[in-house]
Every structure is written in structure tokens, then in C-alpha cells.
Design an enzyme around this catalytic site. Structure first.
Site, PDB file in Angstrom:
ATOM      1  N   ASP A 208       9.128  67.702  21.654  1.00 31.52           N
ATOM      2  CA  ASP A 208       9.951  68.326  21.167  1.00 31.52           C
ATOM      3  C   ASP A 208       8.745  68.888  20.014  1.00 31.52           C
ATOM      4  OD1 ASP A 208      11.845  69.645  20.313  1.00 31.52           O
ATOM      5  OD2 ASP A 208      13.019  68.703  21.855  1.00 31.52           O
ATOM      6  N   HIS A 278       9.720  74.271  21.981  1.00 26.22           N
ATOM      7  CA  HIS A 278       9.863  73.473  21.273  1.00 26.22           C
ATOM      8  C   HIS A 278       8.605  72.604  20.515  1.00 26.22           C
ATOM      9  CE1 HIS A 278      13.959  72.835  21.138  1.00 26.22           C
ATOM     10  NE2 HIS A 278      14.077  73.187  22.365  1.00 26.22           N
ATOM     11  N   GLU A 345      14.815  77.403  25.420  1.00 27.71           N
ATOM     12  CA  GLU A 345      15.462  77.748  23.239  1.00 27.71           C
ATOM     13  C   GLU A 345      13.573  78.425  23.218  1.00 27.71           C
ATOM     14  OE1 GLU A 345      19.189  75.614  22.063  1.00 27.71           O
ATOM     15  OE2 GLU A 345      16.964  74.178  22.018  1.00 27.71           O
ATOM     16  N   PHE A 437      26.649  64.862  26.142  1.00 23.96           N
ATOM     17  CA  PHE A 437      27.636  63.583  25.591  1.00 23.96           C
ATOM     18  C   PHE A 437      27.214  63.081  23.512  1.00 23.96           C
ATOM     19  CE2 PHE A 437      27.922  61.055  29.472  1.00 23.96           C
ATOM     20  CZ  PHE A 437      29.356  61.873  29.719  1.00 23.96           C
TER      21      PHE A 437
HETATM   22  C1  ACM Z   1      18.865  72.541  25.605  1.00 22.51           C
HETATM   23  O1  ACM Z   1      20.061  71.483  24.958  1.00 22.51           O
HETATM   24  N1  ACM Z   1      17.971  73.255  25.148  1.00 22.51           N
HETATM   25  C2  ACM Z   1      18.741  72.082  27.279  1.00 22.51           C
END
Ligand code: ACM
Length: 554
Positions: A208, A278, A345, A437
Site C-alpha cells: 500500500d 495506493h 481508490e 471490522f
Molecule cells: C478499500 O477499502 N479501499 C478496499
């Protein structure tokens, strides 16, 4: 041993335990099995040395797993008998003195995957008959849940017949090890949590903006330079900043160890390499891969989508060659069928603002940035398919069009998942409103978490299959998963705090058919489940007790 003996023993045990023996003992199995029949009033007692036999060498691990569990948690070492290499295998689990034991058999009968029949009788002991080896393992998990939740309570198993198989083929749990890193021993513990809940996929989010956590021989510079960040914001608000370097990564040996450990427990590991957004960690090592190559970059120390910082790969020949190296190596390293490409995203403004990228799009007939996103995903899909594997991506991969033979993971609203299904894709539902969660348990929860509240009851009420689908379309709903993003989860105890008890609700949603699910019964069973959590030594949320929905009954 005679029936009479067992009835006397059972009565004696009840008296010792200070409880009246129920005619029909209540079971507290999570996830709820398809069918439970009480077939007798007697019971079978496990003892130190009770043999566990198998009909198939592929079950040797499961036999020793069971013996290890009873030894470790209840202080009762069973005797796992290795499958004989030659000669006839005993078709029963009786020991040399004819005393009944536990018999695990793989029927390999082509029945529903993961299905099993578990029978307990005073005369015959325990027989777990799986349609396949996974079914035997799940039967053993059910057996484990029939055992006492405390050492010292005599382990009498009631005479029952349990017939069971999962509702969904995909039952997953995710962990983000980028925002915070968890060492390999803890990953194995996390896999234990999945195994106890009959989950069968571990989604490992490995890259990420904040780090690259997977050693690659083709690109060792990634972990050498981008597995550590200079510091991080701490808590929800910028301004509380930890300046300490923070890092860690998994070597290829670590990966092989996790994959092996998971496979023994019938869990497939799905690695996620998140592109084309990301990617700040990649760009910190290779700024030339971005649309702003002259700007220096570093691993992110905050969380988010980064419209302000460039974290997006640019469509350049060297980037595609990098992606080919990375995904080919990931396919070789992980033996499972599935590789996750991320795809979520991606801040498209970086492509919009870049003349070279716009030129690339024109030359390749890509009408907008969504089509360019799709171009990236198709490219990776080609690499993954060449290796005989299947691509999974977050639901944004639908944007700009995508071929049918990849799996969509729905994280946004369920309508996005329904759309994926309607366009012919196998879909995994992990809609954030029910399945993320890393959210607060209640409005008053003290622990830092970005969103919520997400009560246990809400997790349990996740509909999974959208109403709008036809019966035929429903077949493309492959299953469900929950995600644990760790921006605000820097410690293992907080991992558990957010995971338990929600993982138990996830398990029942993923495994049990709707006719067998009931919030009342589930919340009743949670009383025993909390005792199991105590036995396992996991931490769980006390906020659960503060909700009005559930009283903890002892
Ligand atoms: C995500 O929560 N961006 C997959």
C-alpha cells in the site's frame, strides 16, 4: 464398554460437575450446522490416550491437530495414530482393548465440498466422515466445540449425529499488514482464528502507500527501501506524530511458512498487491514510475486516498514490465488459485493532469481515465492468467469494463456487488457497512477507530445476497469476507479486540444456511463462545456487553 457403564459414568460426571444432565444436551456450535439430531441419551468420554485414527494419510495432520488442541487447551493428550503406510487400515477407532475412540475418514465421495457427518455414540465413539479432507477438518472443529470450555470439566460428548456443509464456497477474512505490521508468528495465530471458525480464505493485504511488505527476488529494492517509513500519525488526528522508523516485511520463507500453515488448516492464502493506486511505497523507490517523476517521494505516514500526494502508477513501458515481474513472481510464490490486484481508490486526477498519460490514452484508444484503470487491470489479468491463475479485484475494477473470468470483491455498497453479479462476475461480498471490522463497537467505545458503530447484531444481519438478484444470478455470489484495516490498529491485542466477537458472526453468516440462522440462538451460543475465547486467550470487546441486544448468560 457397555452402554450401562456410560450411563452411570455420565450421571456421575453430572453430579461431579454439579449440574443436572439434560435429556437433550444443548450444543453451542458456531457456525450453526445444517442438522443436529440427538440419537441417544448416553455419551462418550474422551480420556488421555483416546486414539484418533484416520483412513487416509492426508488426515494425519488433522488427527494430530485435534490431539494437540485437547492437550493444549484441556490438558487431555489424545493419541493421534499415524496412518499405516502399508496393510489394511482399521475401519474403527477402537484401541487394542476394544475401547472406542475417534475415527476420521475422508470419503472422497464427491459430495458438497467441506461437508461432513459427525456421529457420537457411547458404543462406537466418534466418527467424523468428510466428503473431502476439508470436511473432516470442519467436522473436527465442530467436535472441538462440543468439548468443555474449561480444563477439568469431564469431556463427555452427547450422542448426536450432525450433518453439515457450508452455504458458501468462499468464507474469508482479510488483514492489512501494511498500515501496521504483524510478525509471521502472529499471522499464524490469526490463521488459527480463521480455522476455529471454518473460514477458508485468508486475504493478505501486503502492499500500500505506507509500505511494501513482500520480499521479491525480481525487485529486492522494494523491501530494502520501502518496507520502513519514517514515522506515522498516531490516533485519529494529525498532530500526534510518532517520529520513529516503523517497518517490517515477510521473506519468501515466511510466506512459504504461512502458506503451509494455512493449507494444513484448509485455508488458502490470497496475496493482494494493490495497483494502480495506493502505490506510494513503490513510487518512493521508483519515482520514475509516476506521472510526476521529478518530485521525490516517500512512504506515506498518514492514511487516505492521497489526492494531494501522487500515489498512482503511470502507463509507461517500464511500469508494465515491473508489473509483469511482480505479478509473475507472486503467482509463483503463492500456490493458491487467486491473486488480488487491488484496483481500489485510484486518484485519477494524476492521470488527467499528465500530458504523457493523456497521450498514451489517445494512442491506445482509451476514452477516459476509467478506461485506463481497466487497461492496467487487464494487463495484470493477462500475466495472472498466463500462470493459470484467476484475478480478484475490489469492485472498482468493473469501471471501464473487465472480462468475466475475474472475481469481484465488493467493498462499497451492496448495489456495486449486485452490478458485478449482473455483469456475470463471481462476486465476494464484503460491503464495508457490515464487514469492515476496524470500526467502533458502539458510540461510546473509547478505542480509536475511524467509523462505526458496527454492532455485533449488525454484522450478524448482513444480508450478503442482494434481494435484487434472480435465483440464477445468486449462484455467482461466491461468499463473504470481513476486512481488518489496521490504520488505527497498531497492536495485536487491538487486532483481537476488533475481530472478536465479530468473526463469530461472520462465520455463521458465511457457513450456515438462512433457515438455521437466528440472532436469538446465536446470542445464546455466544455465552459459550466467550468462554472459548477465554480458553484460547484472545481479547475481545467488552463493548459487546454494553449493547442491549445481548445479555451474557452463564
Ligand atoms: C478499500 O477499502 N479501499 C478496499
Amino acid at each position: 464398554m457397555s452402554l450401562k457403564y456410560f450411563m452411570i459414568a455420565t450421571l456421575l460426571a453430572s453430579a461431579l460437575a454439579g449440574q443436572a444432565q439434560e435429556a437433550e444436551p444443548r450444543l453451542d456450535i458456531i457456525p450453526e450446522p445444517r442438522e443436529v439430531k440427538h440419537v441417544g441419551d448416553s455419551s462418550f468420554q474422551l480420556r488421555p490416550g483416546t486414539p484418533v485414527r484416520v483412513n487416509d494419510a492426508a488426515l494425519d495432520f488433522t488427527a494430530s491437530y485435534l490431539a494437540g488442541y485437547t492437550d493444549r487447551y484441556l490438558g487431555i493428550p489424545l493419541q493421534a495414530v499415524p496412518s499405516p503406510k502399508k496393510g489394511k487400515r482399521k475401519a474403527s477407532a477402537a484401541d487394542e482393548a476394544g475401547r472406542p475412540g475417534i475415527y476420521l475418514e475422508n470419503l472422497s465421495n464427491g459430495g458438497p465440498e467441506g461437508g461432513y457427518l459427525l456421529r457420537v455414540s457411547a458404543e462406537g465413539g466418534v466418527r467424523v466422515s468428510g466428503n473431502d479432507a476439508a470436511g473432516v477438518f470442519y467436522g473436527v472443529q465442530t467436535l472441538i466445540q462440543m468439548l468443555p470450555t474449561r480444563a477439568g470439566v469431564l469431556p463427555f460428548l452427547p450422542e448426536v449425529e450432525i450433518e453439515d456443509s457450508p452455504r458458501f464456497g468462499y468464507r474469508g477474512m482479510h488483514l492489512d499488514v501494511v498500515r501496521h505490521f504483524f510478525p509471521v508468528e502472529y499471522i499464524k495465530r490469526y490463521i488459527d482464528f480463521l480455522a476455529w471458525h471454518k473460514l477458508n480464505y485468508f486475504h493478505w493485504h501486503l502492499t500500500d502507500d505506507q509500505a511494501w511488505r513482500l520480499e521479491l527476488k525480481s525487485h529486492p529494492e522494494l523491501t530494502a527501501q520501502a518496507s520502513t517509513r519514517e514515522g506515522e500519525i498516531f490516533g485519529l488526528y494529525p498532530g500526534t506524530y510518532h517520529p520513529l522508523p516503523y517497518g517490517g516485511f515477510y521473506t519468501q520463507d515466511d510466506v512459504r511458512e504461512v502458506v503451509r500453515y494455512a493449507a494444513e488448516r484448509h485455508i488458502t492464502v490470497i496475496p493482494e498487491i494493490d495497483i494502480p493506486g495506493h502505490c506510494m511505497a513503490v513510487l518512493s523507490v521508483h519515482p520514475e514510475f509516476s506521472t510526476t517523476p521529478d518530485e521525490p517521494k516517500k512512504c506515506a505516514q498518514t492514511w487516505g486516498i492521497f489526492n494531494k500526494f501522487n500515489n498512482v502508477l503511470a502507463p509507461k513501458p517500464e511500469v508494465f514490465s515491473f508489473l509483469r515481474d511482480v505479478f509473475a513472481e507472486v503467482c509463483d510464490l503463492f500456490p493458491g488459485q487467486y491473486v488480488h490486484v487491488g484496483g481500489d481508490e485510484c486518484a485519477k486526477r494524476w492521470w488527467r493532469d499528465c500530458p504523457e498519460t493523456q497521450q498514451f490514452m489517445k494512442e491506445n484508444g482509451l476514452k477516459d481515465e476509467k478506461a485506463l484503470q481497466s487497461y492496467f487491470i487487464h494487463f495484470v489479468q493477462g500475466v495472472v492468467n498466463e500462470k493459470g491463475k484467476t484475478l480478484i479485484g475490489w469492485d472498482e475494477i468493473l469501471e471501464g469494463g473487465i472480462s468475466e473470468d475475474c472475481v469481484v470483491m465488493n467493498w462499497r455498497r451492496p448495489q456495486q456487488g449486485a452490478k458485478a453479479v449482473r455483469t456475470g462476475h463471481r462476486t465476494i461480498f464484503t460491503s464495508s457497512g457490515w464487514s469492515y471490522f476496524n470500526t467502533k463497537e458502539s458510540r461510546t467505545a473509547q478505542l480509536v477507530a475511524p467509523r462505526g458503530p458496527l454492532s455485533l447484531k449488525k454484522v450478524y444481519s448482513y444480508p450478503i445476497v442482494p434481494d435484487s438478484l434472480t435465483v440464477e444470478q445468486e449462484k455467482l455470489v461466491w461468499g463473504t469476507q470481513a476486512c481488518l484495516w489496521t490504520e488505527y490498529i497498531p497492536t495485536t491485542w487491538k487486532v483481537e479486540y476488533f475481530l472478536f466477537p465479530r468473526i463469530s458472526a461472520l462465520a455463521e453468516n458465511a457457513w450456515s444456511v438462512p433457515e438455521r440462522r437466528s440472532w436469538e440462538n446465536f446470542s445464546r451460543k455466544m455465552s459459550a463462545q466467550f468462554d472459548r475465547y477465554d480458553l484460547w486467550g484472545v481479547r475481545y470487546s467488552e463493548a459487546f456487553f454494553r449493547t442491549e441486544d445481548v445479555e451474557r448468560v452463564r
